[in-house]
Design a protein around this motif. Structure first.
Motif: not given
Length: 413
Positions: A186-197
């Motif tokens: 899966p590709v990260l959705h930007k609203e789930f951005a953290t230091f693990v993505g």
């Protein structure tokens, strides 16, 4: 970002050390012999760093072929004006466990000041670079190819901070140990951005750190940093780590072997559950389990006939982390054909079957699985009873779009 800017930035960072710092001469390699970015930099007499005060972002993996640390090598070479070291998660010398770092200290071996970058970004990290007095920041850390392995986000944060501080940035390449054949998961959705993505890349990105640096600079940084990259010679996208001839230094305490890296992009998803992901054992991320699981899980996983892997009923007692000191049941992954093995499909299949055979299955209460996978999709689909194929199929459109972007930044054949 517009296509013309993307192509311009990609073209400005092609094979060889390139960018505003100038070009290192293309050092020749023996046929079939891999040369890392550092080997090429040193082989060219550090010309790329001439006349600059240098700081290095690195950890225990920043070693030469004869396992000398590059900081020790550069510190002893009068051609390099090495002024500082910047340590990521686990620290420069690697003394800290997951979620820890070494803080600010003077390195006993070299006397150099070591600055802590962990959990710093933006202007606070830029202030660290400014305080160090360096002109150029060099990055040399071994990655493992998974979006949630934090060193690539140390790279991203340091690039952003270097731009804010007006520093030049050099990235030295090392192999992607699980190959660079493609992007998966899966590709990260930007609203789930953290230091693990931090940004919208796939769970297994199939890139090296210089390719990632060029991608970050071309797609995601609001203002590109003055970037130079020193790619490897002798590395091919199909190569696993053992083809490199390089020593393996654990990039973190729970990444003891390249075999760990091979499964990690899939089985690390168990960090988002109440099952052990094998921390505290000699086979982290290859052993998975919990109190109350028995032979049924291995049987259910084997029934799926997943390519390249078999599952063994296993019992183990973690020495730390989940279920510390308690004997628990679960599975051990045995990869018998790494060419066909898909770690992320395998990880999803294990989540699906674990939920089916063990009534105690639960997600972590903070929904950490959403941070690891980059959206709510995996969690909600598995909760709704979706099959492995249905879950994997749900991210294919977003993955195809990322693959199109990724293609622009590929350096190696």
């Amino acid at each position: 970002m517009n296509v013309s800017r993307r192509v311009l930035l990609a073209a400005g960072a092609g094979v060889g050390a390139t960018g505003a710092l100038g070009a290192a001469s293309p050092a020749s390699a023996a046929p079939g012999k891999l040369r890392t970015g550092f080997e090429r930099l040193a082989g060219d007499g550090y010309a790329l760093l001439d006349g600059q005060k240098v700081g290095v972002v690195t950890n225990p993996t920043g070693v030469t072929r004869d396992v000398r640390h590059i900081v020790d090598v550069m510190h002893g070479d009068e051609r390099v004006d090495l002024k500082a070291v910047f340590g990521p998660e686990h620290g420069f010398r690697g003394t800290a466990q997951a979620g820890g770092s070494e803080g600010r200290y003077d390195d006993p071996a070299t006397g150099l000041p070591v600055y802590d970058t962990y959990l710093k970004s933006g202007q606070p990290l830029a202030d660290v670079f400014t305080a160090s007095g360096v002109d150029t920041v060099v990055f040399d850390i071994q990655d493992v190819g998974a979006r949630f392995y934090t060193y690539i986000w140390t790279l991203y944060d340091c690039m952003e901070a270097a731009q804010l501080a007006g520093k030049k940035f050099v990235v030295l390449d090392r192999p992607n140990p699980i190959t660079g054949r493609g992007a998966y998961g899966p590709v990260l959705h930007k609203e789930f951005a953290t230091f693990v993505g931090r940004r919208e890349i796939s769970q297994a990105h199939g890139l090296t750190v210089t390719e990632l640096a060029r991608l970050f600079n071309g797609e995601y940084l609001s203002s590109p940093v003055e970037l130079a990259t020193v790619p490897m010679t002798g590395w091919k996208r199909r190569d696993f780590y053992d083809a490199s001839g390089l020593p393996w230094v654990p990039p973190s305490p729970n990444m003891p072997t390249p075999d760990t890296a091979l499964v990690y992009s899939g089985t690390c998803m168990f960090e988002g559950t109440n099952l052990s992901e094998g921390r505290g054992t000699t086979r982290p991320f290859e052993l998975l389990g919990a109190d109350g699981i028995d032979h049924k899980w291995a049987a259910a996983a084997n029934e799926l006939a997943l390519p390249g892997v078999h599952f063994r009923e296993a019992y183990f007692a973690p020495t730390f982390s989940k279920f510390q000191g308690r004997t628990i049941g679960g599975v051990q992954l045995h990869v018998d054909d790494r060419e066909s093995f898909d770690p992320i499909r395998t990880g999803i299949a294990l989540l699906v079957t674990a939920k089916q055979v063990w009534s105690g299955f639960a997600w972590r209460s903070d929904n950490w699985i959403d941070k690891l996978t980059g959206s709510t999709q995996v969690r909600t689909m598995i909760d709704a009873g979706a099959s492995t194929d249905e879950v994997v199929g749900a991210w294919q459109q977003e993955l195809a779009a990322f693959r199109d972007v990724r293609r622009t930044y590929l350096t190696y054949k």
